[in-house]
Design an enzyme around this catalytic site. Sequence first.
Site, PDB file in Angstrom:
ATOM      1  N   HIS A 135     -82.168 -25.602  61.986  1.00  0.00           N
ATOM      2  CA  HIS A 135     -82.579 -25.695  63.325  1.00  0.00           C
ATOM      3  C   HIS A 135     -82.947 -24.086  63.633  1.00  0.00           C
ATOM      4  O   HIS A 135     -82.085 -23.543  64.229  1.00  0.00           O
ATOM      5  CB  HIS A 135     -81.590 -26.204  64.269  1.00  0.00           C
ATOM      6  N   CYS A 267     -74.534 -24.948  70.508  1.00  0.00           N
ATOM      7  CA  CYS A 267     -76.207 -25.238  70.756  1.00  0.00           C
ATOM      8  C   CYS A 267     -76.274 -26.413  71.884  1.00  0.00           C
ATOM      9  O   CYS A 267     -77.334 -26.736  72.461  1.00  0.00           O
ATOM     10  CB  CYS A 267     -76.939 -25.665  69.778  1.00  0.00           C
ATOM     11  N   ARG A 293     -83.331 -19.889  75.331  1.00  0.00           N
ATOM     12  CA  ARG A 293     -84.397 -20.762  74.326  1.00  0.00           C
ATOM     13  C   ARG A 293     -85.739 -20.610  74.922  1.00  0.00           C
ATOM     14  O   ARG A 293     -86.745 -20.418  73.956  1.00  0.00           O
ATOM     15  CB  ARG A 293     -83.829 -22.223  74.105  1.00  0.00           C
TER      16      ARG A 293
HETATM   17  N1   CP Z   1     -79.851 -27.585  71.020  1.00  0.00           N
HETATM   18  C1   CP Z   1     -80.787 -28.503  70.981  1.00  0.00           C
HETATM   19  O1   CP Z   1     -81.688 -28.377  70.358  1.00  0.00           O
HETATM   20  O2   CP Z   1     -80.663 -29.280  72.234  1.00  0.00           O
HETATM   21  P1   CP Z   1     -81.593 -30.631  72.224  1.00  0.00           P
HETATM   22  O3   CP Z   1     -81.291 -31.541  71.184  1.00  0.00           O
HETATM   23  O4   CP Z   1     -81.309 -31.186  73.462  1.00  0.00           O
HETATM   24  O5   CP Z   1     -83.024 -30.258  72.108  1.00  0.00           O
HETATM   25  N1  NVA Z   2     -76.540 -30.582  64.674  1.00  0.00           N
HETATM   26  C1  NVA Z   2     -76.980 -31.084  65.675  1.00  0.00           C
HETATM   27  C2  NVA Z   2     -77.664 -30.328  66.641  1.00  0.00           C
HETATM   28  C3  NVA Z   2     -78.178 -30.979  67.840  1.00  0.00           C
HETATM   29  C4  NVA Z   2     -79.130 -30.094  68.555  1.00  0.00           C
HETATM   30  C5  NVA Z   2     -77.865 -32.400  65.241  1.00  0.00           C
HETATM   31  O1  NVA Z   2     -78.510 -32.297  64.197  1.00  0.00           O
HETATM   32  O2  NVA Z   2     -77.583 -33.446  65.778  1.00  0.00           O
END
Ligand code: CP
Ligand code: NVA
Length: 309
Positions: A135, A267, A293
């Site tokens: 991510h 996050c 972000r």
């Molecule tokens: N942290 C993040 O990526 O949030 P979303 O899954 O809501 O986009």
């Molecule tokens: N680790 C989490 C992050 C979400 C933004 C997922 O992949 O669901």
Amino acid sequence: MKHFINLEDIPAKDLRKIITDAKKRKIKRKNLSNLQIDKSAPLKGKLLIQMFEKSSLRTRLSFYLAIKQLGGSALTLRPDELHLSKGGESIQDTAKILSNFGNVFMLRTDDDKKLEEFRKFLSIPIINGLSPSSHPTQILSDIFTVEEIKKKPISRLNISWIGDSNNVLNSLIAASIKFSFKLNIGCPKSYQPKKKFLVYLKNNTNKISIYSDPYKAVKRSDVIFSDKVISLNDKVNKKNKLNHFKRFKITERLMSYAKKDCIFLHCLPRGKEVDEKVFLSKKSKVWQQAANRVHVQKSILLYCFGKLR
Ligand code: CP
Ligand code: NVA
């Protein structure tokens, strides 16, 4: 034109450039409302096409505002409405059309291979908006937030991660090497980062440590990161996994083992891995983290277009 798929593949000096640019842009927008366009409108006439194979709130909204503030426009596609998923149209043909109509493509995917496949056939940049293994836009933005709050380069701080070895941690590991900061990971033994990431760790033993005792992992920490124990589409026995992580909950007691001015970042969305008291405390900077972000994604977009100042 540049892609933004994994932090590992992007030179450290470019990542630093993105953060520096985001800092300048954020300051300049102080009195502007969300949809007002930056003075020079550097991405005027450009279309961001974004597609989510998994749920999203923050990434979707922040990319929308990011391209708008740069003078461009955004279109969000639902994969189930494309021929790609139902009618069997190939990634190759889909990519050709995306490249004709759009100027940059942001993909949140359930399969890392799709990012590579799209990259091969697109003639516009692709941005990874979360994949099973990383991510990167989230973590780059989090570095920005840490430095904004701590007013120091992250290389002078102790960072801890308490939680699952997931996509967000993989990007944090990559960032710790690119930005050269100390990272202590606290997780149950059976949930340590996968082998390929441990190989990465072996070459950087002085900077990254893994603990199965969360209290040791947060000792002298400036920042504690956490994330959901169960990630999107995580195909595990949830009850079993949550049980393994019981000792790894972020409580006030755990926070008290870190430095006095230690902050908490997540996050989002959150699960039960963080105590409500910590989450709503002054130490928690999660809303500032989410808001940032937009700023960092603007500079990522400019990087992709080769337009970073
Ligand atoms: N942290 C993040 O990526 O949030 P979303 O899954 O809501 O986009
Ligand atoms: N680790 C989490 C992050 C979400 C933004 C997922 O992949 O669901």
